[in-house]
Design an enzyme around this catalytic site. Structure first.
Site, mmCIF file in Angstrom:
data_model
loop_
_atom_site.group_PDB
_atom_site.id
_atom_site.type_symbol
_atom_site.label_atom_id
_atom_site.label_comp_id
_atom_site.label_asym_id
_atom_site.label_seq_id
_atom_site.Cartn_x
_atom_site.Cartn_y
_atom_site.Cartn_z
ATOM 1 N N HIS A 203 0.918 54.824 34.810
ATOM 2 C CA HIS A 203 1.175 56.266 34.806
ATOM 3 C C HIS A 203 2.520 56.663 35.386
ATOM 4 C CE1 HIS A 203 -0.110 55.655 38.988
ATOM 5 N NE2 HIS A 203 0.630 56.703 39.258
ATOM 6 N N ARG A 204 3.259 55.707 35.928
ATOM 7 C CA ARG A 204 4.486 56.029 36.661
ATOM 8 C C ARG A 204 5.474 56.760 35.739
ATOM 9 N NH1 ARG A 204 4.158 56.186 41.557
ATOM 10 N NH2 ARG A 204 2.562 54.614 41.536
#
Ligand code: UD1
Ligand code: UDP
Length: 362
Positions: A203-204
């Protein structure tokens, strides 16, 4: 009696602060729990209060769908009345909620404490790195998880008020693992066999916010499943789900036979998914720590990490998102001897923090 105000707002803050909040509630001080509203979906927020039996926040705010700078500005504006007469404001980690709480406390001339202080990726292109540096520079009491994080603080001339207390990720884990193993039916529900799957989270911002990088990551996931000859279970963060839609990559993801996309899971299900996995692939900070505790090898889909302890002991390797590098890292980690020590403490971090806070407030 003093007034402590603890500010949380995202999934990892709720999880890692739950044991700390419980310990602080036991002190002879008023303890106000504030939720910024940064995360708000049931499966990013409420589920963790339920799973971890964490009390409701005393003050709940709303931030839905705001860009980062307005998350910070709005949190400062909304929370100001709660913190204005605090004897100590406590923030955790590296999110926009963290930096907002830290700036707010200091603008109001309040004393500030930062939990999970001193961890550094040394990559200032990450929003999280800036948030950590600001929170650490402003804090009066700093709870560093390891000796390495204390050293990082020393290198930035932050020496006073630093306590090495481990990481409360271990408290959360050890307090909930037996319950998770008893209650969670996630393996049966997903038809998974112990050690015969990979669990993936991704998700970064730097990984999912550009189309090319996200598309390349899908290729890397396909290669990893092929290399391991295992399915990949992928609880999708809402940021990633949104980007897959925006970039028109949903079909490509759906076509990957080995990639089992599911909703984000609750904490108890996640603990079981991680503990029983053959391998963890992730760009999450928390999963690098948790997989290490579980002796499940980890491949980190980033170019750097603020958890270098996991690299040193071999529980984790950095692979970025280049498909060939990810394949090689999967091969290497699947063959890893799962014998490393746990560098993140003994699960007493919450208690140690409460003791230090009590001593600080006098
Ligand atoms: C934030 C943190 C990150 C942390 C992550 C934990 C910052 C700068 N980043 O990133 O360090 O690893 O939380 O998960 O604070 N969204 C929803 N529902 C939710 C929450 C988010 O739909 O409950 C969507 C929204 O479209 C939102 C996007 O996800 O705009 C990004 O959310 P945001 O909180 O800004 O950042 P995260 O990517 O979650
Ligand atoms: N987690 C969870 N369900 C999921 C994904 C993560 O319960 O579907 C938990 C995970 O066990 C860990 C924390 O969320 O405790 C990590 O949060 P996240 O990856 O969002 O943030 P980061 O650690 O990268 O800041």
């Amino acid at each position: 009696m003093g007034r402590i105000v603890t500010i949380i707002g995202t999934r990892p803050e709720i999880i890692k602060m739950a044991p700390v909040v419980k310990a602080l509630d036991g002190l002879d001080h008023e303890h106000v729990l504030v939720h910024s509203g940064q995360h708000y979906d049931l499966m990013m927020d409420r589920i963790f209060f339920r799973d971890m039996h964490l009390r409701e926040p005393d003050e709940q705010f709303e931030l839905k769908e705001q860009p980062p700078h307005l998350q910070v500005a709005t949190t400062i504006r909304q929370v100001a009345d709660v913190t204005k007469d605090a004897d100590l404001v406590i923030v955790h980690g590296d999110t926009n909620t963290t930096v907002a709480g830290a700036l707010l406390a200091k603008k109001q001339e309040r004393r500030l404490s930062h939990v999970e202080a001193g961890i550094r990726s040394f990559d200032k292109t990450m929003p999280e790195e800036l948030n950590r540096i600001v929170a650490d520079q402003l804090s009066d009491v700093l709870f560093a998880p390891t000796a390495t994080s204390r050293k990082n603080l020393e290198q930035e001339n932050v020496r006073a008020g630093v306590h090495v207390v481990g990481n409360s990720v271990i408290d959360a884990l050890t307090q909930n693992l037996a319950i998770a193993e008893k209650k969670s039916e996630v393996l049966a529900r997903l038809g998974l066999t112990r050690r015969r799957y990979i669990v993936l989270t991704f998700h970064r911002a730097e990984n999912v916010d550009t189309k090319e990088r996200l598309a390349r990551a899908l290729d890397a996931f396909e290669g990893a499943a092929d290399e391991a000859e295992l399915p990949i279970v992928f609880p999708i963060h809402p940021r990633t789900a949104k980007r897959l839609r925006e970039f028109g990559l949903e079909k490509r993801a759906a076509a990957l036979f080995s990639l089992r996309r599911i909703e984000p899971t609750g904490y108890l299900d996640m603990l079981v998914l991680e503990k029983e996995a053959a391998l963890v692939m992730t760009d999450s900070g928390g999963l690098q720590e948790e997989s290490c505790f579980f002796h499940v090898p980890c491949v980190t889909l980033r170019e750097n990490t603020e958890r270098p302890e996991t690299l040193e002991i071999g529980s984790n390797v950095l692979a970025g998102t280049d498909p060939a590098q990810v394949r090689a890292a999967v091969r290497r980690q699947l063959a890893a001897k799962r014998e490393w020590p746990n560098p993140f403490g003994d699960g007493t971090t919450g208690k140690q923090i409460a003791q230090q806070v009590a001593a600080f407030l006098g």
